[in-house]
Design a protein around this motif. Sequence first.
Motif, PDB file in Angstrom:
ATOM      1  N   THR A 134       0.800  -1.024  -0.007  1.00  0.00           N
ATOM      2  CA  THR A 134       0.002   0.020   0.001  1.00  0.00           C
ATOM      3  C   THR A 134       0.830   1.358  -0.068  1.00  0.00           C
ATOM      4  O   THR A 134       2.059   1.300   0.444  1.00  0.00           O
ATOM      5  CB  THR A 134      -0.790   0.063   1.317  1.00  0.00           C
ATOM      6  OG1 THR A 134       0.028  -0.041   2.453  1.00  0.00           O
ATOM      7  CG2 THR A 134      -2.081  -1.061   1.221  1.00  0.00           C
ATOM      8  N   PRO A 135       0.294   2.285  -0.502  1.00  0.00           N
ATOM      9  CA  PRO A 135       1.083   3.617  -0.618  1.00  0.00           C
ATOM     10  C   PRO A 135       1.126   3.991   0.794  1.00  0.00           C
ATOM     11  O   PRO A 135       0.423   4.022   1.626  1.00  0.00           O
ATOM     12  CB  PRO A 135       0.349   4.516  -1.668  1.00  0.00           C
ATOM     13  CG  PRO A 135      -1.055   3.971  -1.538  1.00  0.00           C
ATOM     14  CD  PRO A 135      -0.816   2.493  -1.358  1.00  0.00           C
ATOM     15  N   ALA A 136       2.474   4.610   1.351  1.00  0.00           N
ATOM     16  CA  ALA A 136       2.730   4.919   2.705  1.00  0.00           C
ATOM     17  C   ALA A 136       2.268   6.010   3.126  1.00  0.00           C
ATOM     18  O   ALA A 136       1.284   6.227   4.164  1.00  0.00           O
ATOM     19  CB  ALA A 136       4.083   4.996   2.955  1.00  0.00           C
ATOM     20  N   ALA A 137       2.682   7.268   2.714  1.00  0.00           N
ATOM     21  CA  ALA A 137       1.948   8.568   3.088  1.00  0.00           C
ATOM     22  C   ALA A 137       2.212   9.805   2.082  1.00  0.00           C
ATOM     23  O   ALA A 137       3.009   9.597   1.030  1.00  0.00           O
ATOM     24  CB  ALA A 137       3.139   8.895   4.377  1.00  0.00           C
ATOM     25  N   ILE A 138       1.238  10.771   2.213  1.00  0.00           N
ATOM     26  CA  ILE A 138       1.338  12.044   1.510  1.00  0.00           C
ATOM     27  C   ILE A 138       1.079  12.785   2.562  1.00  0.00           C
ATOM     28  O   ILE A 138      -0.091  13.636   2.788  1.00  0.00           O
ATOM     29  CB  ILE A 138       0.512  12.114   0.475  1.00  0.00           C
ATOM     30  CG1 ILE A 138       0.489  11.088  -0.473  1.00  0.00           C
ATOM     31  CG2 ILE A 138       0.657  13.554  -0.281  1.00  0.00           C
ATOM     32  CD1 ILE A 138      -0.615  11.007  -1.626  1.00  0.00           C
ATOM     33  N   SER A 156      -5.418   2.648  -0.653  1.00  0.00           N
ATOM     34  CA  SER A 156      -4.836   1.479   0.216  1.00  0.00           C
ATOM     35  C   SER A 156      -5.729   0.386   0.214  1.00  0.00           C
ATOM     36  O   SER A 156      -5.378  -0.762   0.227  1.00  0.00           O
ATOM     37  CB  SER A 156      -4.365   2.223   1.355  1.00  0.00           C
ATOM     38  OG  SER A 156      -3.259   2.996   1.196  1.00  0.00           O
ATOM     39  N   GLN A 157      -7.044   0.817   0.524  1.00  0.00           N
ATOM     40  CA  GLN A 157      -7.979  -0.256   0.596  1.00  0.00           C
ATOM     41  C   GLN A 157      -8.136  -1.217  -0.660  1.00  0.00           C
ATOM     42  O   GLN A 157      -8.277  -2.378  -0.567  1.00  0.00           O
ATOM     43  CB  GLN A 157      -9.446   0.310   1.273  1.00  0.00           C
ATOM     44  CG  GLN A 157     -10.432  -0.842   1.682  1.00  0.00           C
ATOM     45  CD  GLN A 157      -9.774  -1.693   2.694  1.00  0.00           C
ATOM     46  OE1 GLN A 157      -9.258  -1.180   3.816  1.00  0.00           O
ATOM     47  NE2 GLN A 157      -9.897  -3.334   2.392  1.00  0.00           N
ATOM     48  N   PHE A 158      -8.036  -0.216  -1.628  1.00  0.00           N
ATOM     49  CA  PHE A 158      -8.360  -0.976  -2.945  1.00  0.00           C
ATOM     50  C   PHE A 158      -7.247  -2.032  -3.079  1.00  0.00           C
ATOM     51  O   PHE A 158      -7.329  -3.440  -3.623  1.00  0.00           O
ATOM     52  CB  PHE A 158      -7.988  -0.190  -4.237  1.00  0.00           C
ATOM     53  CG  PHE A 158      -9.210   0.784  -4.475  1.00  0.00           C
ATOM     54  CD1 PHE A 158     -10.552   0.732  -3.930  1.00  0.00           C
ATOM     55  CD2 PHE A 158      -8.973   2.010  -5.111  1.00  0.00           C
ATOM     56  CE1 PHE A 158     -11.589   1.432  -4.122  1.00  0.00           C
ATOM     57  CE2 PHE A 158      -9.868   2.877  -5.218  1.00  0.00           C
ATOM     58  CZ  PHE A 158     -11.172   2.751  -4.604  1.00  0.00           C
ATOM     59  N   VAL A 171       2.436  -5.899   2.131  1.00  0.00           N
ATOM     60  CA  VAL A 171       3.071  -5.010   2.922  1.00  0.00           C
ATOM     61  C   VAL A 171       2.061  -3.847   3.009  1.00  0.00           C
ATOM     62  O   VAL A 171       2.242  -2.874   2.144  1.00  0.00           O
ATOM     63  CB  VAL A 171       4.551  -4.829   2.600  1.00  0.00           C
ATOM     64  CG1 VAL A 171       5.240  -4.056   3.443  1.00  0.00           C
ATOM     65  CG2 VAL A 171       5.284  -5.926   2.102  1.00  0.00           C
ATOM     66  N   ASP A 172       1.655  -3.790   4.267  1.00  0.00           N
ATOM     67  CA  ASP A 172       0.676  -2.585   4.293  1.00  0.00           C
ATOM     68  C   ASP A 172       1.369  -1.465   4.885  1.00  0.00           C
ATOM     69  O   ASP A 172       1.367  -1.247   6.158  1.00  0.00           O
ATOM     70  CB  ASP A 172      -0.412  -3.243   5.332  1.00  0.00           C
ATOM     71  CG  ASP A 172      -1.772  -2.210   5.369  1.00  0.00           C
ATOM     72  OD1 ASP A 172      -1.581  -1.014   4.805  1.00  0.00           O
ATOM     73  OD2 ASP A 172      -2.718  -2.656   5.774  1.00  0.00           O
ATOM     74  N   LEU A 173       2.167  -0.734   4.169  1.00  0.00           N
ATOM     75  CA  LEU A 173       2.832   0.326   4.529  1.00  0.00           C
ATOM     76  C   LEU A 173       2.143   1.467   4.951  1.00  0.00           C
ATOM     77  O   LEU A 173       2.387   2.260   6.024  1.00  0.00           O
ATOM     78  CB  LEU A 173       3.772   0.781   3.450  1.00  0.00           C
ATOM     79  CG  LEU A 173       4.964  -0.227   2.917  1.00  0.00           C
ATOM     80  CD1 LEU A 173       5.690   0.298   1.739  1.00  0.00           C
ATOM     81  CD2 LEU A 173       6.003  -0.275   4.216  1.00  0.00           C
ATOM     82  N   ARG A 174       0.883   1.690   4.259  1.00  0.00           N
ATOM     83  CA  ARG A 174      -0.130   2.717   4.771  1.00  0.00           C
ATOM     84  C   ARG A 174      -0.322   2.758   6.330  1.00  0.00           C
ATOM     85  O   ARG A 174      -0.214   3.737   7.234  1.00  0.00           O
ATOM     86  CB  ARG A 174      -1.243   2.695   3.754  1.00  0.00           C
ATOM     87  CG  ARG A 174      -2.299   3.665   4.502  1.00  0.00           C
ATOM     88  CD  ARG A 174      -1.862   5.123   4.297  1.00  0.00           C
ATOM     89  NE  ARG A 174      -2.960   6.142   4.626  1.00  0.00           N
ATOM     90  CZ  ARG A 174      -2.549   7.385   5.002  1.00  0.00           C
ATOM     91  NH1 ARG A 174      -1.346   7.836   5.064  1.00  0.00           N
ATOM     92  NH2 ARG A 174      -3.603   8.312   5.115  1.00  0.00           N
ATOM     93  N   LYS A 175      -0.622   1.282   6.641  1.00  0.00           N
ATOM     94  CA  LYS A 175      -1.009   1.165   8.116  1.00  0.00           C
ATOM     95  C   LYS A 175       0.530   1.206   9.108  1.00  0.00           C
ATOM     96  O   LYS A 175       0.144   1.600  10.008  1.00  0.00           O
ATOM     97  CB  LYS A 175      -1.566  -0.485   8.214  1.00  0.00           C
ATOM     98  CG  LYS A 175      -1.854  -0.821   9.496  1.00  0.00           C
ATOM     99  CD  LYS A 175      -2.555  -2.316   9.525  1.00  0.00           C
ATOM    100  CE  LYS A 175      -3.029  -2.664  10.935  1.00  0.00           C
ATOM    101  NZ  LYS A 175      -2.008  -3.076  11.708  1.00  0.00           N
ATOM    102  N   ALA A 176       1.385   0.621   8.568  1.00  0.00           N
ATOM    103  CA  ALA A 176       2.613   0.814   9.274  1.00  0.00           C
ATOM    104  C   ALA A 176       3.047   2.224   9.475  1.00  0.00           C
ATOM    105  O   ALA A 176       3.755   2.383  10.852  1.00  0.00           O
ATOM    106  CB  ALA A 176       3.787  -0.139   8.598  1.00  0.00           C
ATOM    107  N   PHE A 177       2.906   2.872   8.542  1.00  0.00           N
ATOM    108  CA  PHE A 177       3.493   4.268   8.681  1.00  0.00           C
ATOM    109  C   PHE A 177       2.539   4.848   9.756  1.00  0.00           C
ATOM    110  O   PHE A 177       3.024   5.995  10.504  1.00  0.00           O
ATOM    111  CB  PHE A 177       3.526   5.023   7.489  1.00  0.00           C
ATOM    112  CG  PHE A 177       4.820   5.150   6.626  1.00  0.00           C
ATOM    113  CD1 PHE A 177       5.280   6.253   6.056  1.00  0.00           C
ATOM    114  CD2 PHE A 177       5.423   3.993   6.341  1.00  0.00           C
ATOM    115  CE1 PHE A 177       6.639   6.243   5.468  1.00  0.00           C
ATOM    116  CE2 PHE A 177       6.459   3.968   5.557  1.00  0.00           C
ATOM    117  CZ  PHE A 177       7.279   5.109   5.230  1.00  0.00           C
TER     118      PHE A 177
END
Length: 221
Positions: A134-138, A156-158, A171-177
């Motif tokens: 997933t995309p991490a951050a903006i 990210s949910q998509f 690798v759920d980077l959105r959640k991790a960030f």
Amino acid sequence: MKTIFRLFAVLLAIGLLAMTMAKPTRVVFFGDSITQAGVKPGGYIDRLKSMLPAGQFDLIGAGIGGNKIYDLYLRMDDDVIAQKPDVVVIWVGVNDVWHKASSGTGTDPDKFIRFYEAVIKKLQAANTRIVLCTPAAIGEKTDMTNQQDGDLNQYSQFIRNLAKEHNLPLVDLRKAFLEYDLKNNPENKDKGILTTDRVHLNDAGNQFVAEQMQKVLTSLK
């Protein structure tokens, strides 16, 4: 004489087995400018090389700045499949969201899903294992006041849904960030915790992403 031939056959089989076992897993990281920078000294791909078991992985970067999901689809034959990877790590989505505001050239939700699904199917047809990210951050504010938090969460949910539908590692980077920033950004800054500019990784961000990638890659070996 038969004994000698049998011994030779056994030794040959052992040799071939050893060669097969010694072949490193080739991993191509497929993405945008974050991945393009990941191969540079200190980047997350560069860091992974020393974090993974020696000789077991061959890591290749295939990131191009500004890329969106349809860019990945258009160049995947030359930049990814031609490399004959065992594993492809797809990390894309930030520009599909970010460019909506910055240049009006983002990717609509329906097109994002369709192109992403097409990328997955084409890689599967090439007998490649796939890891989605997933995309991490903006922006790193923790109170959901970053301008594009809503869209980034949606996209990210998509990707989470696609990972579940196709039974692929995620690798759920959105959640991790988000979890990392909640613990390490008490002043609610919009950058400087894991990113340099709200999107691209600083040293801590590269190390953090490498650690998240390491967990999944070692589980695939």
